[in-house]
Design an enzyme around this catalytic site. Structure first.
Site, PDB file in Angstrom:
ATOM      1  N   THR A  63       0.835  -1.032   0.012  1.00 43.12           N
ATOM      2  CA  THR A  63       0.137  -0.017   0.035  1.00 43.12           C
ATOM      3  C   THR A  63       0.823   1.201   0.165  1.00 43.12           C
ATOM      4  O   THR A  63       1.468   1.683   0.927  1.00 43.12           O
ATOM      5  CB  THR A  63      -1.011  -0.120   1.245  1.00 43.12           C
ATOM      6  OG1 THR A  63      -1.744  -1.245   1.235  1.00 43.12           O
ATOM      7  CG2 THR A  63      -1.981   1.145   1.263  1.00 43.12           C
TER       8      THR A  63
ATOM      9  N   LYS B 140      -7.180   0.983  -2.986  1.00 42.39           N
ATOM     10  CA  LYS B 140      -6.783   0.386  -1.735  1.00 42.39           C
ATOM     11  C   LYS B 140      -7.004   1.635  -0.650  1.00 42.39           C
ATOM     12  O   LYS B 140      -7.134   1.366   0.389  1.00 42.39           O
ATOM     13  CB  LYS B 140      -5.327  -0.093  -1.902  1.00 42.39           C
ATOM     14  CG  LYS B 140      -4.774  -0.449  -0.571  1.00 42.39           C
ATOM     15  CD  LYS B 140      -5.665  -1.613   0.273  1.00 42.39           C
ATOM     16  CE  LYS B 140      -5.060  -2.470   1.299  1.00 42.39           C
ATOM     17  NZ  LYS B 140      -3.823  -2.783   1.306  1.00 42.39           N
TER      18      LYS B 140
END
Length: 294
Positions: A101, A177
């Site tokens: 991420t 995300k």
């Protein structure tokens, strides 16, 4: 899918999520090489049938894909382009699957540098936790050209029963995300706040959570984390620092897009405060401890 695969998948970064993904592939008959700075994690996967690499550049050249599952952009850069990084052995036509991420602009920059080498990028951040990564039921948010997706479809479907094709453009997986994790952070802070409040009101937190789980306040992350928190279990599955990073990146992306919401920045600050309070290395369920102790 065939139970035996003649080519190798490389896993760089085998922490909670990366290790679970590698174990899942091994259980499905894939050949897997792994590399990590933690020799204990490497040894564990060797016991499951993986081969160990000392550095990423030792990866097998005939590999079907190189899965990068480290923490942040700095680690990703080192794995790809550092002194012993993958770039030393990557060949035109190879594919790198980016699972961390990180900021969308970092994904775009890595994809551009890899494209200059003739290497494809699959922007594929994941969600669901280690147990779901281990059994292949986690979510993957995939952004890549259709031809690259088709080439890697067997691998992606082995990794996840929930592959969401976001777009053709690297960076859009990262954006998705961040949106998801900002909501996860908001939900977690909200769940911790109301359970801490329940305690102050003299209510039993476990019984209160029973009600919430069957009512309008239910959230998956709230149930998952607060059950552990009520039991006093703060052993790290996902450290406080991870959602601290993810919510910060999400708020930065929002501001760059000219958007300012009422909850995201506040939730992000709670994770930063918990970090400063000495809870950084605990599971993010410790947000309950931080709020209850205030």
């Amino acid at each position: 899918m065939s139970s035996v695969n003649p080519v190798t998948v490389i896993g760089i970064g085998i922490g909670n999520m990366g290790g679970a993904m590698a174990a899942n592939l091994l259980s499905r008959g894939w050949a897997v090489q792994v590399c990590d700075i933690d020799p204990v994690k490497v040894a564990d996967l060797e016991g499951k049938g993986a081969s160990a690499l000392s550095v990423p550049a030792q990866a097998a050249i005939n590999s079907v894909a190189f899965i990068v599952c480290v923490v942040d952009a700095a680690q990703t850069d080192a794995v790809l382009f550092g002194a012993d990084g993958l770039a030393r052995m990557l060949q035109p036509g190879h594919t790198v699957v980016l699972c961390p991420t990180i900021a969308p602009q970092d994904v775009e920059a890595f994809a551009a540098r890899l494209a200059a080498l003739g290497v494809h990028t699959v922007d594929a951040p994941m969600s669901g936790g280690p147990a779901r990564a281990r059994d292949g039921s986690m979510s993957l948010m995939v952004a890549c050209p259709p031809a690259v997706y088709d080439e890697q479809a067997d691998l992606l479907q082995a990794l996840s029963a929930k592959v969401f094709r976001i777009s053709h453009q690297a960076g859009d997986g990262a954006r998705t995300k961040l949106v998801n994790n900002l909501l996860a952070g908001i939900n977690l802070v909200g769940a911790a706040e109301v359970l801490a409040l329940a305690g102050r009101l003299g209510l039993d937190p476990g019984r209160t959570l029973d009600v919430i789980e069957q009512s309008s306040g239910q959230s998956w992350i709230g149930s998952d984390r607060m059950r552990r928190a009520i039991a006093g279990d703060y052993a790290p599955r996902a450290h406080v620092t991870l959602l601290e990073k993810d919510t910060r990146l999400a708020v930065e992306a929002a501001r760059a897009a000219g958007f300012e919401g009422p909850l995201g920045s506040r939730a992000s600050e709670v994770f930063a405060q918990a970090h400063r309070a000495g809870l950084a290395e605990l599971d993010d369920a410790a947000i309950f401890k931080y709020l209850a102790d205030r």
